[in-house]
Motif scaffolding. Structure first.
Motif, PDB file in Angstrom:
ATOM      1  N   GLU B 188      31.566  29.058  53.377  1.00 55.34           N
ATOM      2  CA  GLU B 188      33.005  28.748  53.473  1.00 55.34           C
ATOM      3  C   GLU B 188      33.685  28.744  52.110  1.00 55.34           C
ATOM      4  O   GLU B 188      34.902  28.608  52.025  1.00 55.34           O
ATOM      5  CB  GLU B 188      33.224  27.412  54.195  1.00 55.34           C
ATOM      6  N   ARG B 189      32.910  28.948  51.030  1.00 56.54           N
ATOM      7  CA  ARG B 189      33.524  29.031  49.707  1.00 56.54           C
ATOM      8  C   ARG B 189      33.316  30.417  49.086  1.00 56.54           C
ATOM      9  O   ARG B 189      33.346  30.571  47.865  1.00 56.54           O
ATOM     10  CB  ARG B 189      32.993  27.917  48.809  1.00 56.54           C
ATOM     11  N   VAL B 190      33.115  31.406  49.947  1.00 55.88           N
ATOM     12  CA  VAL B 190      33.013  32.795  49.496  1.00 55.88           C
ATOM     13  C   VAL B 190      34.214  33.573  50.022  1.00 55.88           C
ATOM     14  O   VAL B 190      34.432  33.637  51.232  1.00 55.88           O
ATOM     15  CB  VAL B 190      31.707  33.449  49.977  1.00 55.88           C
ATOM     16  N   VAL B 191      35.014  34.119  49.108  1.00 56.24           N
ATOM     17  CA  VAL B 191      36.178  34.932  49.444  1.00 56.24           C
ATOM     18  C   VAL B 191      35.861  36.355  49.007  1.00 56.24           C
ATOM     19  O   VAL B 191      35.417  36.571  47.880  1.00 56.24           O
ATOM     20  CB  VAL B 191      37.432  34.422  48.708  1.00 56.24           C
ATOM     21  N   GLY B 192      36.060  37.313  49.901  1.00 57.76           N
ATOM     22  CA  GLY B 192      35.749  38.692  49.542  1.00 57.76           C
ATOM     23  C   GLY B 192      36.502  39.690  50.382  1.00 57.76           C
ATOM     24  O   GLY B 192      37.342  39.324  51.209  1.00 57.76           O
ATOM     25  N   ASP B 220      40.620  42.508  45.573  1.00 63.31           N
ATOM     26  CA  ASP B 220      40.468  42.979  44.206  1.00 63.31           C
ATOM     27  C   ASP B 220      41.850  43.146  43.581  1.00 63.31           C
ATOM     28  O   ASP B 220      42.835  43.374  44.291  1.00 63.31           O
ATOM     29  CB  ASP B 220      39.716  44.320  44.197  1.00 63.31           C
ATOM     30  N   GLY B 221      41.937  43.018  42.265  1.00 59.80           N
ATOM     31  CA  GLY B 221      43.225  43.160  41.586  1.00 59.80           C
ATOM     32  C   GLY B 221      44.231  42.168  42.149  1.00 59.80           C
ATOM     33  O   GLY B 221      43.929  40.975  42.274  1.00 59.80           O
ATOM     34  N   PRO B 222      45.433  42.645  42.536  1.00 62.12           N
ATOM     35  CA  PRO B 222      46.445  41.726  43.081  1.00 62.12           C
ATOM     36  C   PRO B 222      45.986  41.065  44.382  1.00 62.12           C
ATOM     37  O   PRO B 222      46.535  40.045  44.794  1.00 62.12           O
ATOM     38  CB  PRO B 222      47.665  42.620  43.322  1.00 62.12           C
ATOM     39  N   GLY B 223      44.944  41.639  45.009  1.00 57.87           N
ATOM     40  CA  GLY B 223      44.409  41.020  46.223  1.00 57.87           C
ATOM     41  C   GLY B 223      43.701  39.701  45.949  1.00 57.87           C
ATOM     42  O   GLY B 223      43.557  38.880  46.854  1.00 57.87           O
ATOM     43  N   LYS B 224      43.284  39.473  44.709  1.00 55.46           N
ATOM     44  CA  LYS B 224      42.529  38.239  44.429  1.00 55.46           C
ATOM     45  C   LYS B 224      43.402  36.981  44.512  1.00 55.46           C
ATOM     46  O   LYS B 224      43.026  36.031  45.202  1.00 55.46           O
ATOM     47  CB  LYS B 224      41.779  38.338  43.103  1.00 55.46           C
ATOM     48  N   PRO B 225      44.568  36.946  43.843  1.00 52.04           N
ATOM     49  CA  PRO B 225      45.414  35.761  44.061  1.00 52.04           C
ATOM     50  C   PRO B 225      45.851  35.610  45.515  1.00 52.04           C
ATOM     51  O   PRO B 225      45.961  34.501  46.016  1.00 52.04           O
ATOM     52  CB  PRO B 225      46.615  35.983  43.130  1.00 52.04           C
ATOM     53  N   VAL B 226      46.041  36.737  46.200  1.00 53.10           N
ATOM     54  CA  VAL B 226      46.396  36.676  47.628  1.00 53.10           C
ATOM     55  C   VAL B 226      45.240  36.063  48.424  1.00 53.10           C
ATOM     56  O   VAL B 226      45.441  35.188  49.269  1.00 53.10           O
ATOM     57  CB  VAL B 226      46.757  38.082  48.157  1.00 53.10           C
ATOM     58  N   GLY B 227      44.016  36.502  48.122  1.00 54.93           N
ATOM     59  CA  GLY B 227      42.844  35.951  48.795  1.00 54.93           C
ATOM     60  C   GLY B 227      42.652  34.472  48.490  1.00 54.93           C
ATOM     61  O   GLY B 227      42.283  33.687  49.359  1.00 54.93           O
ATOM     62  N   ILE B 228      42.925  34.087  47.248  1.00 53.47           N
ATOM     63  CA  ILE B 228      42.824  32.672  46.868  1.00 53.47           C
ATOM     64  C   ILE B 228      43.816  31.844  47.675  1.00 53.47           C
ATOM     65  O   ILE B 228      43.478  30.798  48.231  1.00 53.47           O
ATOM     66  CB  ILE B 228      43.082  32.504  45.355  1.00 53.47           C
ATOM     67  N   ASN B 229      45.042  32.336  47.791  1.00 55.13           N
ATOM     68  CA  ASN B 229      46.054  31.614  48.570  1.00 55.13           C
ATOM     69  C   ASN B 229      45.657  31.539  50.039  1.00 55.13           C
ATOM     70  O   ASN B 229      45.791  30.501  50.685  1.00 55.13           O
ATOM     71  CB  ASN B 229      47.409  32.310  48.428  1.00 55.13           C
ATOM     72  N   ARG B 230      45.125  32.645  50.545  1.00 56.57           N
ATOM     73  CA  ARG B 230      44.792  32.701  51.972  1.00 56.57           C
ATOM     74  C   ARG B 230      43.636  31.771  52.322  1.00 56.57           C
ATOM     75  O   ARG B 230      43.694  31.025  53.288  1.00 56.57           O
ATOM     76  CB  ARG B 230      44.424  34.133  52.348  1.00 56.57           C
ATOM     77  N   PHE B 231      42.585  31.782  51.502  1.00 56.06           N
ATOM     78  CA  PHE B 231      41.369  31.036  51.837  1.00 56.06           C
ATOM     79  C   PHE B 231      41.363  29.624  51.274  1.00 56.06           C
ATOM     80  O   PHE B 231      40.841  28.716  51.903  1.00 56.06           O
ATOM     81  CB  PHE B 231      40.135  31.775  51.308  1.00 56.06           C
TER      82      PHE B 231
END
Lengths: 314, 314
Positions: B188-192, B220-231
């Motif tokens: 639950e603490r893996v974002v990918g 990846d790239g701009p997707g990482k802050p998006v993934g951080i916000n999402r998860f």
């Protein structure tokens, strides 16, 4: 605490009986070191629906009420809007018009109130709304329209090594504003529906996340087990819902090997809350109620099983 | 533990110096009750890239190697495949053909090896591969190609009240198979990155989650802050990366108010690992290296800062 509750009763707002025993027995079995049903803490994941399971959902979903109130606020700031849709229908309280054509008006309302702003702007609007908005029937703040017995269960699960997650069709950015304070569920344990969010550099050169109106993920029905897999990455051992939107989540969670507990809130209390199930447009409980017996899910009869519904006013 | 490390040194594989001090100083400041930079435990979220930050990424991303090995395994089971693409090019080790036309062949290879199976089938294939596969250069299992100094940092952060997350362009279903055992980071603490997963009832009437070949999210790239916000749903205070794919993640994390620490692994050690940066097709570090100075990010010089690179063989 109700007078007949033992001081050491971890679920004082639950009547003693089959339902309460099923919950306490399950927790006892999975936490019993060396027992046949022991689940190590890492596996102790419990998922809860939100609307109708942790807080009320009548007369309309509270997030929909937030959207309606935002429309009124914006129209007050800019009266010209009042002549446009969806503002006109919302201000006329024409729920029929808003729900017609597959809820087109409500979807427009959601887009106008939930998108085209940064995630931080949206969170602060939800915060402002929660401070001032009152439930139309009870006149209580929405954060007090939560179920006292469920707050006790969330706390008990936390004390017994479970990690509780919210898995709801509601908007993830909406729920994260209050889930921590109200339920003790931190943002990283809230799974919900979401719009596409994009990363960009703000005017001040500071990075920001921008909410668009494009739906990214609907965390409802078959989307719930998908959301659980995406965010949590393993199968929970306890799932609690209240409607057909939770059917696949309960199928998935109770379909795994080892001890599993599936629970459904049945809204049977027209006096203290609302009584509805198979024919309700909001929180329809029909197929899941039929499957409960066959799959051994525990149905919580709100009227019979809950001593208290809402917390005492602070 | 290296002989010159103090027994109470929490980062024994890090040389004493500016980099190690920056890390220890940051942890000391944010955990100091009543200090000006104190961060409550709930806010102590640290995000780590995986490839090139927690484990090596040469000569090719390990997940790509898994895919190549799977192709060989499948072609062995069904020799007719060997005449088809992408099997032919993979078996001919024709990386040029596979990476041509925007990595078309590699994407086909990923689809063939990562999709059209249940999430459980995929996880068991990764598990089998990790048991037997060896790194082409070091001949060590891939799970031993992790960076010892980073294992020590992950452990130290855990001990000081941080929750560590992996935020990687790698596949979330791939990383979750080993992240818990190797890094102590639970699923639950893996974002990918992820493909679309669908819920369905299996032939045995049991619910299952099915991996499709349709890309859902590229973390990846701009997707990482998006993934951080999402998860995760809030902004971490520490971010550790190694390539331009981590640029926006570091911008986002260090762009917040209060104490922030941005870190980059610079692969400078051609003797013990690999030396590469601005011109490398894998793990290119160019823009992020330029921004590090201006934004006050700490650049870890692998050759200078790390006493050990990989853990001792068990």
């Amino acid at each position: 605490m109700p007078s007949d509750a033992l001081p050491d009763d971890p679920l004082p707002s639950w009547h003693d009986g089959r339902t309460k025993r099923a919950i306490l027995d399950f927790i006892a079995r999975v936490t019993k070191q060396g027992g046949p049903d022991y689940a190590p803490p890492a596996e102790r994941i419990a998922v809860f629906d939100n609307d109708g399971t942790l807080w009320a959902e009548k007369p309309v979903y509270f997030q929909a009420q937030f959207a309606l109130d935002e429309i009124a606020r914006k129209a007050k700031e800019n009266p010209a809007l009042a002549r446009q849709e969806p503002y006109r229908s919302v201000l006329a309280k024409d729920l029929k018009a808003l729900t017609a054509d597959n809820h087109k008006g409500l979807l427009q309302t959601l887009a106008v109130t939930h998108a085209n702003m940064t995630t931080e702007e949206f969170a602060s609007r939800v915060q402002d709304w929660l401070k001032t908005a009152r439930h139309p029937v009870t006149k209580r703040p929405y954060t007090e329209m939560v179920y006292q017995p469920q707050l006790e269960l969330l706390a008990l699960l936390g004390k017994t090594g479970f990690r509780t997650f919210i898995v709801s069709g509601g908007g993830v950015e909406f729920m994260r504003v209050f889930a921590d304070k109200v339920y003790g569920v931190p943002p990283e344990r809230v799974v919900g529906s979401s719009d596409v969010v994009t990363f960009r550099m703000g005017k001040d050169g500071k990075p920001e996340l921008y909410k668009t109106a494009k739906v990214e993920f609907v965390d409802d029905g078959p989307g719930k087990p998908v959301g659980i897999n995406r965010f949590i990455g393993r199968r929970p051992i306890l799932a609690f819902g209240n409607s057909d939107g939770d059917l696949q989540m309960l199928q998935y969670v109770t379909g795994g090997a080892g001890p599993r507990l599936g629970l459904l809130v049945h809204h049977t209390d027209g006096a203290r809350e609302w009584a509805y199930d198979r024919k309700s447009p909001v929180g329809k409980l029909d197929k899941a109620l039929d499957e409960a017996g066959a799959r051994g899910w525990t149905v919580v009869d709100m009227k019979q099983d809950w001593k208290e519904v809402f917390p005492p006013a602070p």
